[in-house]
Design a protein around this motif. Sequence first.
Motif, PDB file in Angstrom:
ATOM      1  N   TYR A 214     -12.586 -76.079  11.349  1.00 39.52           N
ATOM      2  CA  TYR A 214     -11.492 -75.762  10.443  1.00 39.52           C
ATOM      3  C   TYR A 214     -11.633 -74.318   9.965  1.00 39.52           C
ATOM      4  CZ  TYR A 214     -10.306 -80.676  10.523  1.00 39.52           C
ATOM      5  OH  TYR A 214      -9.917 -81.930  10.943  1.00 39.52           O
ATOM      6  N   VAL A 215     -10.504 -73.655   9.871  1.00 32.16           N
ATOM      7  CA  VAL A 215     -10.512 -72.211   9.633  1.00 32.16           C
ATOM      8  C   VAL A 215      -9.728 -71.846   8.373  1.00 32.16           C
ATOM      9  CG1 VAL A 215      -9.897 -69.960  10.595  1.00 32.16           C
ATOM     10  CG2 VAL A 215     -10.642 -71.809  12.127  1.00 32.16           C
ATOM     11  N   GLN A 216     -10.287 -70.935   7.604  1.00 34.74           N
ATOM     12  CA  GLN A 216      -9.598 -70.306   6.480  1.00 34.74           C
ATOM     13  C   GLN A 216      -9.630 -68.802   6.720  1.00 34.74           C
ATOM     14  OE1 GLN A 216      -7.383 -70.449   4.144  1.00 34.74           O
ATOM     15  NE2 GLN A 216      -8.422 -71.185   2.319  1.00 34.74           N
ATOM     16  N   ALA A 217      -8.492 -68.139   6.587  1.00 35.96           N
ATOM     17  CA  ALA A 217      -8.424 -66.697   6.848  1.00 35.96           C
ATOM     18  C   ALA A 217      -7.767 -65.988   5.680  1.00 35.96           C
ATOM     19  CB  ALA A 217      -7.647 -66.431   8.130  1.00 35.96           C
ATOM     20  N   LYS A 218      -8.426 -64.948   5.169  1.00 35.23           N
ATOM     21  CA  LYS A 218      -7.901 -64.174   4.052  1.00 35.23           C
ATOM     22  C   LYS A 218      -7.844 -62.693   4.445  1.00 35.23           C
ATOM     23  CE  LYS A 218      -7.520 -67.511   0.981  1.00 35.23           C
ATOM     24  NZ  LYS A 218      -6.187 -67.951   0.488  1.00 35.23           N
ATOM     25  N   ARG A 219      -6.628 -62.164   4.517  1.00 33.12           N
ATOM     26  CA  ARG A 219      -6.443 -60.751   4.872  1.00 33.12           C
ATOM     27  C   ARG A 219      -6.381 -59.947   3.576  1.00 33.12           C
ATOM     28  NH1 ARG A 219      -1.843 -57.384   6.074  1.00 33.12           N
ATOM     29  NH2 ARG A 219      -0.603 -59.058   5.155  1.00 33.12           N
ATOM     30  N   TYR A 220      -7.579 -59.549   3.096  1.00 31.40           N
ATOM     31  CA  TYR A 220      -7.686 -58.831   1.829  1.00 31.40           C
ATOM     32  C   TYR A 220      -8.083 -57.381   2.074  1.00 31.40           C
ATOM     33  CZ  TYR A 220      -7.733 -63.264  -0.820  1.00 31.40           C
ATOM     34  OH  TYR A 220      -7.404 -64.480  -1.389  1.00 31.40           O
ATOM     35  N   SER A 221      -7.663 -56.507   1.173  1.00 34.33           N
ATOM     36  CA  SER A 221      -8.146 -55.127   1.196  1.00 34.33           C
ATOM     37  C   SER A 221      -9.627 -55.105   0.843  1.00 34.33           C
ATOM     38  CB  SER A 221      -7.353 -54.267   0.211  1.00 34.33           C
ATOM     39  OG  SER A 221      -5.985 -54.222   0.568  1.00 34.33           O
ATOM     40  N   ALA A 222     -10.292 -54.009   1.217  1.00 37.61           N
ATOM     41  CA  ALA A 222     -11.741 -53.931   1.063  1.00 37.61           C
ATOM     42  C   ALA A 222     -12.201 -54.127  -0.374  1.00 37.61           C
ATOM     43  CB  ALA A 222     -12.247 -52.591   1.591  1.00 37.61           C
ATOM     44  N   HIS A 223     -11.381 -53.702  -1.354  1.00 38.02           N
ATOM     45  CA  HIS A 223     -11.805 -53.787  -2.759  1.00 38.02           C
ATOM     46  C   HIS A 223     -11.559 -55.176  -3.354  1.00 38.02           C
ATOM     47  CE1 HIS A 223      -7.488 -52.952  -3.064  1.00 38.02           C
ATOM     48  NE2 HIS A 223      -7.538 -53.482  -4.273  1.00 38.02           N
ATOM     49  N   VAL A 224     -10.921 -56.070  -2.604  1.00 42.77           N
ATOM     50  CA  VAL A 224     -10.649 -57.429  -3.089  1.00 42.77           C
ATOM     51  C   VAL A 224     -11.579 -58.397  -2.368  1.00 42.77           C
ATOM     52  CG1 VAL A 224      -8.919 -59.232  -3.418  1.00 42.77           C
ATOM     53  CG2 VAL A 224      -8.241 -56.819  -3.485  1.00 42.77           C
ATOM     54  N   PHE A 248     -14.821 -69.367   7.513  1.00 41.29           N
ATOM     55  CA  PHE A 248     -14.015 -68.630   6.533  1.00 41.29           C
ATOM     56  C   PHE A 248     -14.065 -67.159   6.948  1.00 41.29           C
ATOM     57  CE2 PHE A 248     -12.484 -69.094   1.968  1.00 41.29           C
ATOM     58  CZ  PHE A 248     -11.839 -67.868   1.951  1.00 41.29           C
ATOM     59  N   VAL A 249     -12.895 -66.605   7.293  1.00 44.31           N
ATOM     60  CA  VAL A 249     -12.811 -65.225   7.767  1.00 44.31           C
ATOM     61  C   VAL A 249     -12.049 -64.381   6.762  1.00 44.31           C
ATOM     62  CG1 VAL A 249     -12.150 -63.722   9.689  1.00 44.31           C
ATOM     63  CG2 VAL A 249     -12.671 -66.141  10.126  1.00 44.31           C
ATOM     64  N   THR A 250     -12.578 -63.202   6.459  1.00 44.20           N
ATOM     65  CA  THR A 250     -11.860 -62.275   5.593  1.00 44.20           C
ATOM     66  C   THR A 250     -12.035 -60.861   6.119  1.00 44.20           C
ATOM     67  OG1 THR A 250     -11.574 -61.433   3.333  1.00 44.20           O
ATOM     68  CG2 THR A 250     -13.821 -61.939   4.031  1.00 44.20           C
ATOM     69  N   THR A 251     -11.071 -60.019   5.827  1.00 41.70           N
ATOM     70  CA  THR A 251     -11.182 -58.610   6.192  1.00 41.70           C
ATOM     71  C   THR A 251     -11.962 -57.824   5.150  1.00 41.70           C
ATOM     72  OG1 THR A 251      -9.010 -58.301   5.175  1.00 41.70           O
ATOM     73  CG2 THR A 251      -9.069 -58.536   7.573  1.00 41.70           C
ATOM     74  N   SER A 252     -12.299 -58.458   4.015  1.00 42.28           N
ATOM     75  CA  SER A 252     -13.041 -57.766   2.965  1.00 42.28           C
ATOM     76  C   SER A 252     -14.499 -58.221   2.961  1.00 42.28           C
ATOM     77  CB  SER A 252     -12.374 -58.006   1.609  1.00 42.28           C
ATOM     78  OG  SER A 252     -12.352 -59.380   1.273  1.00 42.28           O
ATOM     79  N   THR A 253     -15.000 -58.658   1.823  1.00 46.10           N
ATOM     80  CA  THR A 253     -16.399 -59.067   1.699  1.00 46.10           C
ATOM     81  C   THR A 253     -16.499 -60.371   0.923  1.00 46.10           C
ATOM     82  OG1 THR A 253     -16.641 -57.785  -0.351  1.00 46.10           O
ATOM     83  CG2 THR A 253     -17.232 -56.680   1.716  1.00 46.10           C
ATOM     84  N   ILE A 272     -17.430 -65.047   7.724  1.00 44.07           N
ATOM     85  CA  ILE A 272     -17.285 -63.833   8.526  1.00 44.07           C
ATOM     86  C   ILE A 272     -16.553 -62.797   7.691  1.00 44.07           C
ATOM     87  CG2 ILE A 272     -16.298 -62.829  10.611  1.00 44.07           C
ATOM     88  CD1 ILE A 272     -16.520 -65.509  11.965  1.00 44.07           C
ATOM     89  N   ASP A 273     -17.283 -61.762   7.250  1.00 50.46           N
ATOM     90  CA  ASP A 273     -16.649 -60.714   6.445  1.00 50.46           C
ATOM     91  C   ASP A 273     -16.029 -59.658   7.354  1.00 50.46           C
ATOM     92  OD1 ASP A 273     -18.766 -59.199   7.378  1.00 50.46           O
ATOM     93  OD2 ASP A 273     -19.799 -59.079   5.457  1.00 50.46           O
TER      94      ASP A 273
END
Length: 307
Positions: A214-224, A248-253, A272-273
Amino acid sequence: MTIPDYQTLMLPVLKAASGGDTRVPDVADRLADDLSLSETERDELLPSGRQRVLHNRIHWAKFYMTKAGLIDSPSRGRFRASDAGTALLATLPATIDVDTLKTYPAFLEWYEKPASTTGAAKAPVVRAAAVAEATPEEQIDSAHAIIHSALKADLLQRVLAQNPTFFEGVIVDLLVSMGYGGTHERAALRLGKSGDGGIDGVIDEDRLGLDRIYVQAKRYSAHVGVGRPEVQAFVGSLVGLGATKGVFVTTSTFSVPAVQFVEHLPQRVILIDGDRLAELMVEHDVGVRTSRTIKIKRLDEDFFADE
């Protein structure tokens, strides 16, 4: 005159970016005029023949100053001087170079850290003063590490500039390239279609569909950043579905509490940050392609060995 090196270009590039949003080609035209470069110098290409030397050096000057927080990239292909960059220009610096940038903590942290956080070691960055002492192979390794880091930064910036649907497609492409989900079509049908609270999608772990991730994806800016509450909600959804594996994948941290939270769970949850996402995209050729390949050959000592 000859084309200045990228460090010499840092100050002119920052000045050009202080007038508002601009692009590398626009800055190149302006600087070429200011420097009275000839048409031959303006059109001079790198040895690969794929990019103009002036454009390449402006790009690297911009990239290094971006790492120091002196330049912002508000949209795809455009950049401008940040508040910190404007403040630096107000001091009327004679030059800006790597030593100048090293006075900024963000740049120093990037400059000194390994190129990868996945456990692979890298050769340290070859400082300008140490080039003479470094072997040619050490210089190649250092240059490759910097190019790799720049590529990852560009990848994340381009992903953030796209819409959420595109980001879902990136995750599909990456997971399929890594061997999950069977075919791309089957993976695309499963990912992003779930709608279950806290779950963005589900993908088969193998081609037979014997288990699911199961996957969760969050496209956040680096500061979020992503905190423990969001990760905890994702895990709660896994429990509700009787699932044992999640990504859990995000474009931030991820915050430290979020990382610590998943370490001792009965479910297997991988975080996965942005840095690791970009690393995996490069490794599995998602959104990137090989620009050039350099072969380094050595003497075959066996060929010359006595019988």
